[in-house]
Design a protein around this motif. Structure first.
Motif: not given
Length: 61
Positions: A1, A3, A11, A13, A22, A40-44, A46-47
């Motif tokens: 990734m 940025d 990253v 998980l 994460c 159920n919230e892996p993107k959250s 990660e953020r």
């Protein structure tokens, strides 16, 4: 990734039952942080890890 302002970040998980961990590693410095949250919230999660990495890197300066 990649940025734009952080550079390259690895990253990872990992699921552990109902949770996901994460880890975010800044390639240039080797600095690593992690965050744990619901599976159920892996993107959250990660953020949150990326935000923690930003804070950790800014504290070094």
């Amino acid at each position: 990734m990649a940025d734009d302002d952080l550079g390259e970040v690895i990253v990872e998980l990992v699921r552990n039952g109902p949770y996901v961990k994460c880890s975010a590693i800044h390639v240039a410095t080797g600095r690593e942080v992690s965050a744990i949250g619901p599976v159920n919230e892996p993107k959250s999660v990660e953020r949150v890890a990326i935000a923690k990495l930003r804070r950790a890197l800014s504290a070094r300066l």
